[in-house]
Design an enzyme around this catalytic site. Structure first.
Site, PDB file in Angstrom:
ATOM      1  N   TYR A 130       1.098   4.524 -12.282  1.00 35.76           N
ATOM      2  CA  TYR A 130       0.292   5.469 -13.049  1.00 35.76           C
ATOM      3  C   TYR A 130       0.310   5.170 -14.545  1.00 35.76           C
ATOM      4  O   TYR A 130      -0.266   5.913 -15.321  1.00 35.76           O
ATOM      5  CB  TYR A 130       0.828   6.888 -12.859  1.00 35.76           C
ATOM      6  CG  TYR A 130       0.232   7.622 -11.694  1.00 35.76           C
ATOM      7  CD1 TYR A 130       0.481   7.205 -10.395  1.00 35.76           C
ATOM      8  CD2 TYR A 130      -0.561   8.738 -11.883  1.00 35.76           C
ATOM      9  CE1 TYR A 130      -0.042   7.888  -9.316  1.00 35.76           C
ATOM     10  CE2 TYR A 130      -1.091   9.432 -10.811  1.00 35.76           C
ATOM     11  CZ  TYR A 130      -0.830   8.996  -9.531  1.00 35.76           C
ATOM     12  OH  TYR A 130      -1.351   9.679  -8.472  1.00 35.76           O
ATOM     13  N   LYS A 197      11.488   2.755  -2.675  1.00 35.22           N
ATOM     14  CA  LYS A 197      11.162   1.771  -1.640  1.00 35.22           C
ATOM     15  C   LYS A 197      11.870   0.474  -2.052  1.00 35.22           C
ATOM     16  O   LYS A 197      11.247  -0.592  -2.187  1.00 35.22           O
ATOM     17  CB  LYS A 197       9.621   1.612  -1.583  1.00 35.22           C
ATOM     18  CG  LYS A 197       9.111   0.799  -0.433  1.00 35.22           C
ATOM     19  CD  LYS A 197       8.903   1.583   0.829  1.00 35.22           C
ATOM     20  CE  LYS A 197       8.525   0.666   1.963  1.00 35.22           C
ATOM     21  NZ  LYS A 197       8.517   1.311   3.278  1.00 35.22           N
ATOM     22  N   ASP A 230       9.014   6.470   2.843  1.00 35.97           N
ATOM     23  CA  ASP A 230       8.306   6.772   4.099  1.00 35.97           C
ATOM     24  C   ASP A 230       9.180   7.632   5.007  1.00 35.97           C
ATOM     25  O   ASP A 230       8.725   8.630   5.591  1.00 35.97           O
ATOM     26  CB  ASP A 230       7.811   5.498   4.811  1.00 35.97           C
ATOM     27  CG  ASP A 230       8.763   4.322   4.677  1.00 35.97           C
ATOM     28  OD1 ASP A 230       9.776   4.445   3.965  1.00 35.97           O
ATOM     29  OD2 ASP A 230       8.505   3.273   5.302  1.00 35.97           O
ATOM     30  N   ASP A 254       3.868  12.098  -6.937  1.00 40.99           N
ATOM     31  CA  ASP A 254       2.545  12.705  -6.826  1.00 40.99           C
ATOM     32  C   ASP A 254       2.267  13.073  -5.369  1.00 40.99           C
ATOM     33  O   ASP A 254       1.849  14.191  -5.050  1.00 40.99           O
ATOM     34  CB  ASP A 254       1.522  11.676  -7.335  1.00 40.99           C
ATOM     35  CG  ASP A 254       0.120  12.231  -7.361  1.00 40.99           C
ATOM     36  OD1 ASP A 254      -0.020  13.427  -7.668  1.00 40.99           O
ATOM     37  OD2 ASP A 254      -0.822  11.480  -7.081  1.00 40.99           O
TER      38      ASP A 254
END
Ligand code: NAD
Length: 365
Positions: A130, A197, A230, A254
């Site tokens: 972002y 991640k 995830d 987000d």
């Protein structure tokens, strides 16, 4: 400083556009009814003021936020394709409001598949995908960048690609993870989960995880764990009760904050804040819902709950508890609530924005 604030606190109230002015006024009235001593500096921003003054964010509004350091902002429309930059993004960047705080809590009476959710999402607001460093497919700069990557990497990027850069820094990670732990400590919460991640993105999310672990060592009184993003999403759906405060890089933050808003019944009850070292702007998660403008129809609770967060931020815990209790009780009774909180959205007994605020105020008397 704190004592002075308890005497009288100056707060900028940005009225916004669309449904903004109606929910801002409801919020102001509810906060005043707690007895908190607030000096409101009422300011404008958004499409309406743009038409009059030629700018959506007048200088007086920016100066007021800068001077007071505390603001409540009603939603503001970002028109598509006009070159009018998002004021929300501008305010976050201008004041380096690096922490986006989104508590997601179940209130009895709000329809949801889940009960007893009490989660807090702490999202990093300034870095990651972002950060706005993007290269468009086919441009010279992009071709140059792709050439460089192809020369220096075993992996090849094809020339018909667009490229977005994902910066994650030690400084940016350290301050947001510290913010999450300080928040957990202040609010008496017991656990912080760092989400990443790192198994795939070793140099960005890997750095995030390493810095998270390092900061966690300074807070032995608070449990620390990490989750791959995830898996985190699946766990939140299956066992949300296992989690407490979560801290996430910008993009995962987000997505996961919307997932958590969904767990507690959606946008109408999702408050938020953007916080920096010397400044905080409190705002609902939802937007300006222009189709409902001026109808005294929409639910003011998300912005009023953002006001509850502001009261806690100002160390006005008794006033915050009083207001949150009144909101919870009005929602639980289900009588004086807006259309979206009724079992049937066409229920003729639904009240308007202003009348729901009256009911909340009546509970505090
Ligand atoms: P939105 O959140 O404004 O509205 C989507 C739908 O959600 C509405 O049509 C309505 O059905 C429902 N809704 C939203 N708030 C509600 C409330 N308080 N009570 C009852 N129902 C409510 O999202 P959008 O339509 O995608 O965006 C409209 C504008 O708001 C866009 O210009 C967008 O850029 C802007 N926006 C601003 C902010 C902000 O100021 N922080 C945040 C998100 C979107």
């Amino acid at each position: 400083m704190q004592k002075e604030r308890k005497a009288m606190t100056n707060v900028t109230l940005i009225m916004g556009d669309g449904i903004g002015p109606e929910i801002a006024e409801a919020t102001r009235r509810c906060i005043e009814a707690t007895g908190a001593k607030i000096n409101w500096d009422i300011c404008e921003a958004g499409v309406d003021v743009m038409e009059r003054l030629g700018t959506p964010l007048p200088d007086e509004t920016l100066k007021s936020v800068e001077k007071n350091g505390i603001a409540i902002k009603a939603p503001i429309t970002t028109p598509v394709g006009t070159g009018f930059r998002s004021i929300n993004v501008h305010l976050r960047q201008n004041f380096d409001l690096y922490a986006c705080l989104r508590p997601c809590k179940s209130y009895r009476g709000v329809r949801s598949k889940y009960q007893d959710i009490d989660l807090v999402v702490v999202r990093e607001n300034t870095e990651d995908l972002y950060a706005g460093i993007e290269y468009e497919k086919g441009k010279d700069d992009t071709a140059e960048l792709i050439d460089w990557i192809n020369k220096h990497s075993k992996r090849q990027v094809t020339p018909d690609s667009g490229v977005s850069i994902k910066p994650i820094s030690v400084k940016g990670t350290e301050r947001i993870v510290r913010f999450a732990f300080d928040y957990a400590r202040k609010l008496g919460r017991s656990k912080v989960t760092s989400v990443h991640k790192a198994n795939i993105m070793k140099h960005t999310d890997g750095l995030w995880l390493e810095v998270s672990r390092h900061v966690a060592a300074d807070y032995p009184d608070i449990e620390f764990e990490d989750r791959i993003v995830d898996n985190m999403c699946m766990q939140l759906i299956q066992k949300p009760e296992l989690y407490d405060v979560m801290v996430l890089p910008n993009l995962y933050g987000d997505i996961v904050s919307d997932l958590c808003a969904g767990l507690v019944g959606g946008l109408g009850v999702a408050p938020g804040a953007n916080i920096g070292d010397n400044m905080a702007i409190f705002e609902a998660t939802h937007g300006s819902a222009p189709k409902y403008k001026g109808q005294n129809k929409v639910n003011p609770v998300a912005l009023i709950l953002s006001g509850v967060m502001m009261l806690r931020h100002l160390d006005l815990a008794a006033e915050a508890d009083k207001l949150e209790g009144a909101i919870a009780s009005v929602i639980a009774e289900g009588k004086d609530v807006t259309y979206d909180l009724k079992p049937d959205r066409d229920d003729p007994t639904a009240v308007g924005t202003s009348e729901m605020a009256d009911a909340i105020i009546a509970k505090m008397k």
